[in-house]
Motif scaffolding. Structure first.
Motif, PDB file in Angstrom:
ATOM      1  N   LYS A  16       0.858  -1.194   0.000  1.00 25.75           N
ATOM      2  CA  LYS A  16       0.000   0.000   0.000  1.00 25.75           C
ATOM      3  C   LYS A  16       0.887   1.235   0.000  1.00 25.75           C
ATOM      4  O   LYS A  16       1.943   1.225   0.640  1.00 25.75           O
ATOM      5  CB  LYS A  16      -0.846   0.021   1.274  1.00 25.75           C
ATOM      6  CG  LYS A  16      -1.950  -1.007   1.298  1.00 25.75           C
ATOM      7  CD  LYS A  16      -2.953  -0.631   2.394  1.00 25.75           C
ATOM      8  CE  LYS A  16      -3.864  -1.789   2.691  1.00 25.75           C
ATOM      9  NZ  LYS A  16      -4.024  -2.049   4.116  1.00 25.75           N
ATOM     10  N   PRO A  17       0.445   2.305  -0.670  1.00 27.46           N
ATOM     11  CA  PRO A  17       1.263   3.531  -0.632  1.00 27.46           C
ATOM     12  C   PRO A  17       1.358   4.068   0.792  1.00 27.46           C
ATOM     13  O   PRO A  17       0.488   3.791   1.613  1.00 27.46           O
ATOM     14  CB  PRO A  17       0.482   4.522  -1.512  1.00 27.46           C
ATOM     15  CG  PRO A  17      -0.709   3.825  -2.014  1.00 27.46           C
ATOM     16  CD  PRO A  17      -0.790   2.456  -1.421  1.00 27.46           C
ATOM     17  N   ILE A 187       2.130   1.446  11.450  1.00 24.97           N
ATOM     18  CA  ILE A 187       3.470   1.900  11.859  1.00 24.97           C
ATOM     19  C   ILE A 187       3.754   3.238  11.178  1.00 24.97           C
ATOM     20  O   ILE A 187       3.630   3.359   9.948  1.00 24.97           O
ATOM     21  CB  ILE A 187       4.555   0.883  11.477  1.00 24.97           C
ATOM     22  CG1 ILE A 187       4.270  -0.476  12.147  1.00 24.97           C
ATOM     23  CG2 ILE A 187       5.940   1.403  11.876  1.00 24.97           C
ATOM     24  CD1 ILE A 187       5.251  -1.581  11.777  1.00 24.97           C
ATOM     25  N   GLU A 188       4.103   4.224  11.987  1.00 19.29           N
ATOM     26  CA  GLU A 188       4.395   5.574  11.491  1.00 19.29           C
ATOM     27  C   GLU A 188       5.840   5.908  11.833  1.00 19.29           C
ATOM     28  O   GLU A 188       6.337   5.488  12.881  1.00 19.29           O
ATOM     29  CB  GLU A 188       3.437   6.558  12.181  1.00 19.29           C
ATOM     30  CG  GLU A 188       3.568   8.007  11.777  1.00 19.29           C
ATOM     31  CD  GLU A 188       2.534   8.889  12.485  1.00 19.29           C
ATOM     32  OE1 GLU A 188       2.478   8.879  13.731  1.00 19.29           O
ATOM     33  OE2 GLU A 188       1.789   9.602  11.787  1.00 19.29           O
ATOM     34  N   VAL A 189       6.499   6.658  10.966  1.00 16.92           N
ATOM     35  CA  VAL A 189       7.882   7.074  11.221  1.00 16.92           C
ATOM     36  C   VAL A 189       7.928   8.604  11.219  1.00 16.92           C
ATOM     37  O   VAL A 189       7.283   9.245  10.379  1.00 16.92           O
ATOM     38  CB  VAL A 189       8.844   6.509  10.153  1.00 16.92           C
ATOM     39  CG1 VAL A 189      10.291   6.823  10.527  1.00 16.92           C
ATOM     40  CG2 VAL A 189       8.677   5.003  10.013  1.00 16.92           C
ATOM     41  N   ALA A 198      12.903   8.033   3.355  1.00 17.76           N
ATOM     42  CA  ALA A 198      11.628   7.295   3.252  1.00 17.76           C
ATOM     43  C   ALA A 198      11.868   5.919   2.653  1.00 17.76           C
ATOM     44  O   ALA A 198      11.183   4.951   2.992  1.00 17.76           O
ATOM     45  CB  ALA A 198      10.624   8.080   2.415  1.00 17.76           C
ATOM     46  N   GLY A 199      12.867   5.818   1.772  1.00 18.28           N
ATOM     47  CA  GLY A 199      13.206   4.534   1.157  1.00 18.28           C
ATOM     48  C   GLY A 199      13.686   3.510   2.179  1.00 18.28           C
ATOM     49  O   GLY A 199      13.651   2.307   1.926  1.00 18.28           O
ATOM     50  N   GLU A 200      14.121   3.995   3.341  1.00 19.86           N
ATOM     51  CA  GLU A 200      14.572   3.079   4.404  1.00 19.86           C
ATOM     52  C   GLU A 200      13.422   2.670   5.324  1.00 19.86           C
ATOM     53  O   GLU A 200      13.632   1.943   6.297  1.00 19.86           O
ATOM     54  CB  GLU A 200      15.667   3.754   5.241  1.00 19.86           C
ATOM     55  CG  GLU A 200      16.893   4.086   4.412  1.00 19.86           C
ATOM     56  CD  GLU A 200      17.987   4.725   5.240  1.00 19.86           C
ATOM     57  OE1 GLU A 200      18.238   4.265   6.363  1.00 19.86           O
ATOM     58  OE2 GLU A 200      18.587   5.701   4.744  1.00 19.86           O
ATOM     59  N   CYS A 201      12.242   3.170   4.993  1.00 18.46           N
ATOM     60  CA  CYS A 201      11.076   2.952   5.880  1.00 18.46           C
ATOM     61  C   CYS A 201       9.947   2.244   5.144  1.00 18.46           C
ATOM     62  O   CYS A 201       8.779   2.438   5.474  1.00 18.46           O
ATOM     63  CB  CYS A 201      10.552   4.301   6.382  1.00 18.46           C
ATOM     64  SG  CYS A 201      11.787   5.320   7.185  1.00 18.46           S
ATOM     65  N   ARG A 202      10.280   1.425   4.145  1.00 16.58           N
ATOM     66  CA  ARG A 202       9.214   0.864   3.297  1.00 16.58           C
ATOM     67  C   ARG A 202       8.229  -0.017   4.043  1.00 16.58           C
ATOM     68  O   ARG A 202       7.106  -0.198   3.592  1.00 16.58           O
ATOM     69  CB  ARG A 202       9.813   0.085   2.128  1.00 16.58           C
ATOM     70  CG  ARG A 202      10.425   0.995   1.091  1.00 16.58           C
ATOM     71  CD  ARG A 202      10.662   0.255  -0.216  1.00 16.58           C
ATOM     72  NE  ARG A 202      11.344   1.148  -1.123  1.00 16.58           N
ATOM     73  CZ  ARG A 202      12.671   1.320  -1.128  1.00 16.58           C
ATOM     74  NH1 ARG A 202      13.436   0.651  -0.282  1.00 16.58           N
ATOM     75  NH2 ARG A 202      13.214   2.162  -1.973  1.00 16.58           N
ATOM     76  N   LEU A 203       8.637  -0.571   5.192  1.00 24.00           N
ATOM     77  CA  LEU A 203       7.702  -1.419   5.932  1.00 24.00           C
ATOM     78  C   LEU A 203       6.761  -0.601   6.818  1.00 24.00           C
ATOM     79  O   LEU A 203       5.922  -1.162   7.505  1.00 24.00           O
ATOM     80  CB  LEU A 203       8.452  -2.440   6.792  1.00 24.00           C
ATOM     81  CG  LEU A 203       9.202  -3.518   6.020  1.00 24.00           C
ATOM     82  CD1 LEU A 203       9.852  -4.490   6.989  1.00 24.00           C
ATOM     83  CD2 LEU A 203       8.281  -4.272   5.074  1.00 24.00           C
ATOM     84  N   ALA A 204       6.902   0.724   6.781  1.00 20.05           N
ATOM     85  CA  ALA A 204       5.995   1.583   7.549  1.00 20.05           C
ATOM     86  C   ALA A 204       4.736   1.859   6.732  1.00 20.05           C
ATOM     87  O   ALA A 204       4.679   1.598   5.521  1.00 20.05           O
ATOM     88  CB  ALA A 204       6.697   2.890   7.898  1.00 20.05           C
ATOM     89  N   ASP A 205       3.727   2.390   7.411  1.00 19.16           N
ATOM     90  CA  ASP A 205       2.464   2.731   6.746  1.00 19.16           C
ATOM     91  C   ASP A 205       2.284   4.242   6.588  1.00 19.16           C
ATOM     92  O   ASP A 205       1.661   4.690   5.633  1.00 19.16           O
ATOM     93  CB  ASP A 205       1.284   2.200   7.584  1.00 19.16           C
ATOM     94  CG  ASP A 205       1.379   0.711   7.833  1.00 19.16           C
ATOM     95  OD1 ASP A 205       1.233  -0.052   6.873  1.00 19.16           O
ATOM     96  OD2 ASP A 205       1.625   0.306   8.991  1.00 19.16           O
TER      97      ASP A 205
END
Ligand code: DX5
Ligand code: ZN
Length: 235
Positions: A16-17, A187-189, A198-205
């Motif tokens: 999901k985006p 999951i929020e960063v 942001a590319g290091e946070c792809r498993l976040a929502d």
């Protein structure tokens, strides 16, 4: 070209985006309603509101009366990040002000579970977060009580700081633990987010971004953050 690992692909499928939550801390405080309208028109999904008390963090920002006024200006989700000592003293005010998500720091209270339950009972979404120096396991007892886990990638207190790359490992730890216990929180960063980080946070929502959105063209900035979910990155 996408270069995420096989493990990442398994865990993010279907992908999901990101939801994008611009942090109003970096907005022009004399024109908050307009700023909210402008980031919404540019594609913002939520509004992130940083509440600081000068004790839990060395900075003061805004309180519940401002959140109440902002509530009148938008239908979008108000994502309130409480960086305050003893949130149990003020949580009712943030509920009445119309916050949708209310996130508290695990270090900030002796009554973390009680505060989270109160937010839930009021029909709002409870969230839990932690300082970068705090071990991720500290929040594990609360995962079933929350709808949001916020991973801080800067020390809370100020906008415009640099992303702490080692904190990104907490995202995968939380993702795995949520799956293990059967909890469904987003999951929020938050902190130092730009298209590269942001590319290091792809498993976040959900990504919070203050300076990157408000110091650039809002539409281009939000579009490039969303694209970071799908574009190439590090193995
Ligand atoms: C820091 C705040 C962040 C901050 C993010 O204490 O929680 O939400 O505003 O700002 P940037 O994206 O500029 O790091
Ligand atoms: Zn924040």
């Amino acid at each position: 070209m996408t270069k995420s690992t096989a493990g990442d692909r398994e865990m993010t499928s279907p992908v999901k985006p990101f939801l994008i939550a611009p942090s109003l801390l970096s907005a022009d405080f004399s024109r908050l309603a307009e700023e909210m309208r402008d980031v919404e028109a540019a594609g913002a999904d939520w509004h992130h509101i940083d509440v600081m008390d000068g004790h839990f963090v060395p900075n003061l920002t805004i309180g519940a009366p401002v959140v109440k006024s902002l509530r009148k200006c938008t239908e979008k989700t108000l994502d309130v990040h409480l960086m305050i000592e003893n949130p149990e003293k003020y949580v009712d005010d943030f509920i009445s002000a119309g916050s949708d998500y209310i996130t508290i720091h695990v270090e900030s209270s002796k009554e973390v579970a009680g505060v989270l339950k109160k937010i839930r009972e009021a029909g709002r979404h409870p969230g839990i977060t932690l300082r970068p120096a705090t071990a991720i396991e500290e929040i594990f007892p609360f995962l079933k009580l929350v709808d949001l886990v916020l991973i801080m990638t800067v020390n809370p207190g100020f906008g415009g700081q640099s992303f702490m790359p080692e904190q990104a490992a907490k995202i995968i730890r939380v993702r795995k633990e949520l799956e293990r216990v059967g909890a469904k929180a987003l999951i929020e960063v938050d902190g130092g987010i730009n298209p590269e980080t942001a590319g290091e946070c792809r498993l976040a929502d959900v990504l919070v971004a203050g300076n990157y959105v408000f110091r650039n063209d809002y539409k281009k900035a939000i579009r490039s953050l969303k694209a970071a979910k799908f574009e190439g990155g590090d193995e």
